[in-house]
Design a protein around this motif. Structure first.
Motif, PDB file in Angstrom:
ATOM      1  N   GLU A 285      17.408 -68.662 -49.498  1.00  0.00           N
ATOM      2  CA  GLU A 285      18.554 -68.817 -48.588  1.00  0.00           C
ATOM      3  C   GLU A 285      18.490 -70.170 -47.877  1.00  0.00           C
ATOM      4  N   ARG A 286      17.279 -70.547 -47.444  1.00  0.00           N
ATOM      5  CA  ARG A 286      17.131 -71.840 -46.778  1.00  0.00           C
ATOM      6  C   ARG A 286      17.404 -72.992 -47.732  1.00  0.00           C
TER       7      ARG A 286
ATOM      8  N   ASP B 289      21.241 -78.755 -42.748  1.00  0.00           N
ATOM      9  CA  ASP B 289      22.057 -78.347 -43.902  1.00  0.00           C
ATOM     10  C   ASP B 289      22.554 -79.586 -44.639  1.00  0.00           C
TER      11      ASP B 289
ATOM     12  N   MET C  46       7.386 -72.146 -45.622  1.00  0.00           N
ATOM     13  CA  MET C  46       8.221 -71.378 -44.710  1.00  0.00           C
ATOM     14  C   MET C  46       8.322 -72.034 -43.339  1.00  0.00           C
TER      15      MET C  46
ATOM     16  N   GLU D  45       9.865 -63.106 -48.120  1.00  0.00           N
ATOM     17  CA  GLU D  45       9.927 -64.531 -47.787  1.00  0.00           C
ATOM     18  C   GLU D  45      10.531 -65.340 -48.942  1.00  0.00           C
TER      19      GLU D  45
ATOM     20  N   THR E 188      14.177 -65.294 -48.215  1.00  0.00           N
ATOM     21  CA  THR E 188      14.477 -66.191 -47.092  1.00  0.00           C
ATOM     22  C   THR E 188      14.391 -67.651 -47.537  1.00  0.00           C
ATOM     23  N   MET E 189      13.372 -67.969 -48.346  1.00  0.00           N
ATOM     24  CA  MET E 189      13.192 -69.345 -48.809  1.00  0.00           C
ATOM     25  C   MET E 189      14.383 -69.807 -49.633  1.00  0.00           C
TER      26      MET E 189
ATOM     27  N   SER F 129      11.694 -77.322 -41.968  1.00  0.00           N
ATOM     28  CA  SER F 129      13.026 -77.249 -41.370  1.00  0.00           C
ATOM     29  C   SER F 129      13.780 -78.533 -41.668  1.00  0.00           C
TER      30      SER F 129
ATOM     31  N   GLY G 197      20.969 -73.636 -48.102  1.00  0.00           N
ATOM     32  CA  GLY G 197      21.514 -74.372 -46.957  1.00  0.00           C
ATOM     33  C   GLY G 197      21.133 -75.844 -46.983  1.00  0.00           C
ATOM     34  N   TRP G 198      19.886 -76.134 -47.391  1.00  0.00           N
ATOM     35  CA  TRP G 198      19.418 -77.527 -47.395  1.00  0.00           C
ATOM     36  C   TRP G 198      20.107 -78.384 -48.451  1.00  0.00           C
TER      37      TRP G 198
END
Length: 223
Positions: A136-137, A111, A105, A130, A133-134, A108, A140-141
């Motif tokens: 979702e990240r 995108d 978490m 979490e 959220t993970m 970073s 994006g990545w």
């Protein structure tokens, strides 16, 4: 609370890492079979290092990260919360692999950074909010058309903990799960298109020598 969970898990895996490496050998075939499904779907560029791949929860790097390093033109970044696991991975992987120790978490990336993201037997250690959220990240990545390969608990439960998992005497291991239907909905809500969607049972050895079957929900999905 989340901070304590992470500290517990780190301490536990730091202590049991060598035993975990041996204990997971019976899942190597399963892990590599799903990795092959991922690789069969990847369209790899032919320039050196032009296919960045992220692994969340790489453990000692065996066998998945090791296999990834043999795929031409990939550039591997691998993360694990445990310092001991990362140390074991460093011994087993080429220096070209970027190893990052810490809670996933806390990662970073820009995108569109990765062609694929893998998370085997790792995301379910996060609290359920979490996990959302993970994912979702991760979405994006990923580059457009990128892939995620992950497995989750097949059962739905808010939290289960074990202070002596694999004979551990330090830390606590925590798991959480949305269950198959819940995880599937989370993935779709995030925007993923699910291509492989199946439940598979592992045979897990117990401390007393017995074996129990534990079901996991395996997903291969694209952005």
């Amino acid at each position: 609370m989340s901070h304590k969970i992470k500290a517990d898990i780190k301490k536990a895996y730091d202590a049991i890492a060598p035993k975990y490496l041996t204990w997971t050998e019976n899942t190597h075939t399963v892990r590599l079979s799903y990795l092959q499904k991922l690789l069969a779907n990847l369209t790899l560029n032919t320039e050196e290092g032009s296919n960045p791949i992220l692994e969340l929860g790489c453990g000692a790097g065996v066998p998945v990260t090791q296999h990834l390093t043999t795929v031409p033109n990939t550039r591997i970044t691998a993360n694990d919360i445990s310092e001991t696991q990362i140390a074991l991975a460093r011994e087993r992987l080429p220096a070209s692999v970027t190893l990052i120790q810490g809670d996933m978490m806390g990662l970073s990336f820009a995108d569109g950074s990765f062609t694929a993201v893998l998370a085997m037997y790792s995301i379910f250690h996060l609290p359920r909010d979490e996990q959302v959220t993970m994912l979702e990240r991760v979405y994006g990545w990923l580059k457009p058309g990128g892939w995620v390969l992950a497995n989750f608990s097949a059962g739905e439960f808010e939290s289960v903990s074990n202070e002596t998992w694999l004979g551990g005497r330090e830390g606590v291991v925590h798991w959480s799960g949305w269950g198959v239907d819940g995880t599937r909905q989370v993935l779709r809500d995030v925007g993923f298109v699910i291509e492989v969607d199946e439940v598979r049972a592992d045979e897990e050895g117990e401390e007393d020598g017995s074996v129990k079957k534990v079901e996991f929900y395996w997903v291969l999905a694209r952005k």
